[in-house]
Design an enzyme around this catalytic site. Structure first.
Site, short mmCIF file in Angstrom:
data_model
loop_
_atom_site.label_atom_id
_atom_site.label_comp_id
_atom_site.label_asym_id
_atom_site.label_seq_id
_atom_site.Cartn_x
_atom_site.Cartn_y
_atom_site.Cartn_z
N LEU A 1 14.10 6.72 15.66
CA LEU A 1 12.69 6.32 15.44
C LEU A 1 11.98 7.12 14.63
O LEU A 1 11.03 6.59 13.93
CB LEU A 1 11.76 6.14 17.04
N HIS B 1 12.89 5.14 -4.44
CA HIS B 1 11.54 4.68 -3.93
C HIS B 1 10.98 3.35 -4.60
O HIS B 1 10.27 2.77 -4.29
CB HIS B 1 10.97 6.06 -4.09
N GLU C 1 11.86 -5.20 20.53
CA GLU C 1 13.33 -5.28 20.30
C GLU C 1 13.69 -4.49 19.08
O GLU C 1 12.87 -4.48 18.19
CB GLU C 1 13.44 -6.77 20.09
N ARG D 1 9.51 17.45 2.37
CA ARG D 1 10.40 17.17 1.14
C ARG D 1 9.91 18.14 -0.10
O ARG D 1 8.74 18.26 -0.04
CB ARG D 1 10.27 15.83 0.92
N ASP E 1 14.28 2.62 5.17
CA ASP E 1 14.95 4.02 5.13
C ASP E 1 16.15 3.70 4.15
O ASP E 1 16.80 2.55 3.95
CB ASP E 1 15.67 4.62 6.67
N LEU F 1 -1.39 -12.88 6.67
CA LEU F 1 -0.46 -11.87 7.20
C LEU F 1 -1.33 -10.38 6.96
O LEU F 1 -2.14 -10.20 6.10
CB LEU F 1 0.77 -11.54 6.39
C1 IPE Z 1 11.60 7.83 8.36
O1 IPE Z 1 12.39 8.00 7.55
C2 IPE Z 1 10.22 7.85 7.61
C3 IPE Z 1 10.05 6.62 6.68
C4 IPE Z 1 10.87 5.64 6.32
C5 IPE Z 1 8.86 6.63 5.83
P1 IPE Z 1 13.22 9.64 7.22
O2 IPE Z 1 14.24 9.45 6.39
O3 IPE Z 1 12.02 10.46 6.96
O4 IPE Z 1 13.43 10.10 8.80
P2 IPE Z 1 14.65 10.95 9.23
O5 IPE Z 1 14.29 12.34 8.54
O6 IPE Z 1 16.05 10.57 8.60
O7 IPE Z 1 14.85 11.07 10.73
C1 IPE Z 2 12.90 6.09 3.08
O1 IPE Z 2 13.86 6.45 2.29
C2 IPE Z 2 11.72 6.33 2.26
C3 IPE Z 2 10.80 7.42 2.79
C4 IPE Z 2 11.18 8.13 3.91
C5 IPE Z 2 9.52 7.69 2.22
P1 IPE Z 2 14.47 7.90 2.27
O2 IPE Z 2 14.00 8.67 1.08
O3 IPE Z 2 14.45 8.67 3.47
O4 IPE Z 2 16.06 7.93 2.04
P2 IPE Z 2 17.23 8.48 2.49
O5 IPE Z 2 17.06 8.37 3.74
O6 IPE Z 2 17.36 9.93 2.05
O7 IPE Z 2 18.48 7.84 1.75
MG MG Z 3 15.58 8.68 5.31
#
Ligand code: IPE
Ligand code: IPE
Ligand code: MG
Length: 252
Positions: free
Chosen positions: A207, A49, A219, A83, A32, A143
């Protein structure tokens, strides 16, 4: 106190891996913070990304070198379709670039690619790149690099339960006799075992519908580092932290 909250106990923050305590076999990561990383640099979200993809390569190689058996990476959730279309399109093109450039290295590293998620609604080019990578690495015995792509935990539990009930009926068993094992056998992570350790980057303490069934006794390790900034040292720190946990599974 703040450090402790994020799992980085200052008592062993600088210590090393122990040779005596096992490492997690299965590590799952909620990658994230790509968007926030980009925003901080006045870049478009997709730049985050793209950088995040390079980090996947780095961490895969590192996890492989440590002898981790399964690395599950949350790449796209069933909720991420909400999105903007441009961002979704970019995310769906990333696997194409990732595998085009990385499959030879994966084969060299003996890494086998796997995917966990609903394949139906993936664009054809995304699905093809993933399936080609699975095929090209199917002989690898090191892996397992397991991508959660178009994955959602609740949907998975529901599908697994439906499939289990169907199977019970076919076998002439009473659906009332459904067991945890019946559901477990129909999860998308089947054969990979439950994660021993879950890492979430970027400071979010939730989560987000990830592996709800499988994480029952895992964990958790939270770090404020945004995924594009995540380094081998950060992964190592999570391993050291894990080695200092005491897993009790409800016992003493
Ligand atoms: C969870 O992250 C999904 C991925 C990392 C692929 P999100 O950024 O989508 O989660 P929320 O919206 O903050 O809960
Ligand atoms: C995680 O980063 C990647 C995906 C969910 C695909 P985010 O795109 O959720 O990044 P933030 O949370 O907006 O910073
Ligand atoms: Mg995110």
């Amino acid at each position: 106190m703040f450090k402790k909250l994020f799992g980085q106990n200052e008592n062993y923050i600088d210590s090393e891996l122990s040779a005596e305590v096992p490492l997690p076999k299965h590590v799952a990561i909620i990658m994230d913070g790509n968007g926030r990383w980009a925003k901080r640099r006045f870049l478009p979200r997709i730049a985050g990304h793209k950088e995040g993809m390079n980090v996947v390569k780095k961490i895969t190689k590192y996890a492989s070198s440590l002898g981790i058996e399964v690395l599950t990476l949350y790449a796209f959730s069933t909720e991420n379709w909400k999105r903007p279309t441009d961002e979704v399109d970019f995310l769906m093109k990333l696997p194409v670039e990732f595998f085009e450039t990385f499959v030879p290295e994966l084969v060299e590293e003996n890494v086998r690619v796997n995917i966990m998620g609903y394949r139906e609604n993936l664009p054809a080019h995304t699905l093809k790149s993933v399936e080609d990578a699975i095929e090209a690495t199917k002989h690898c015995t090191g892996l397992v690099l397991n991508f959660a792509l178009n994955y959602g935990g609740r949907a998975e539990i529901l599908s697994a339960t439906k499939a289990a009930i169907l199977e019970l009926k076919e076998e002439g068993r009473d659906p009332e006799d459904i067991t945890e094992a019946d559901i477990d056998n129909h999860l998308m992570s089947q054969g990979l075992g439950d994660p021993d350790l879950l890492i979430r980057t970027s400071g979010e303490l939730r989560l987000s519908n990830f592996m709800l069934w499988q994480l029952a006794y895992s964990e958790f390790y939270f770090t404020e580092v945004h995924w594009p900034d995540f380094k081998e040292e950060d992964f190592l720190q999570a391993m050291i932290d894990y080695q200092n946990r005491s897993r009790r599974y409800g016992g003493l």
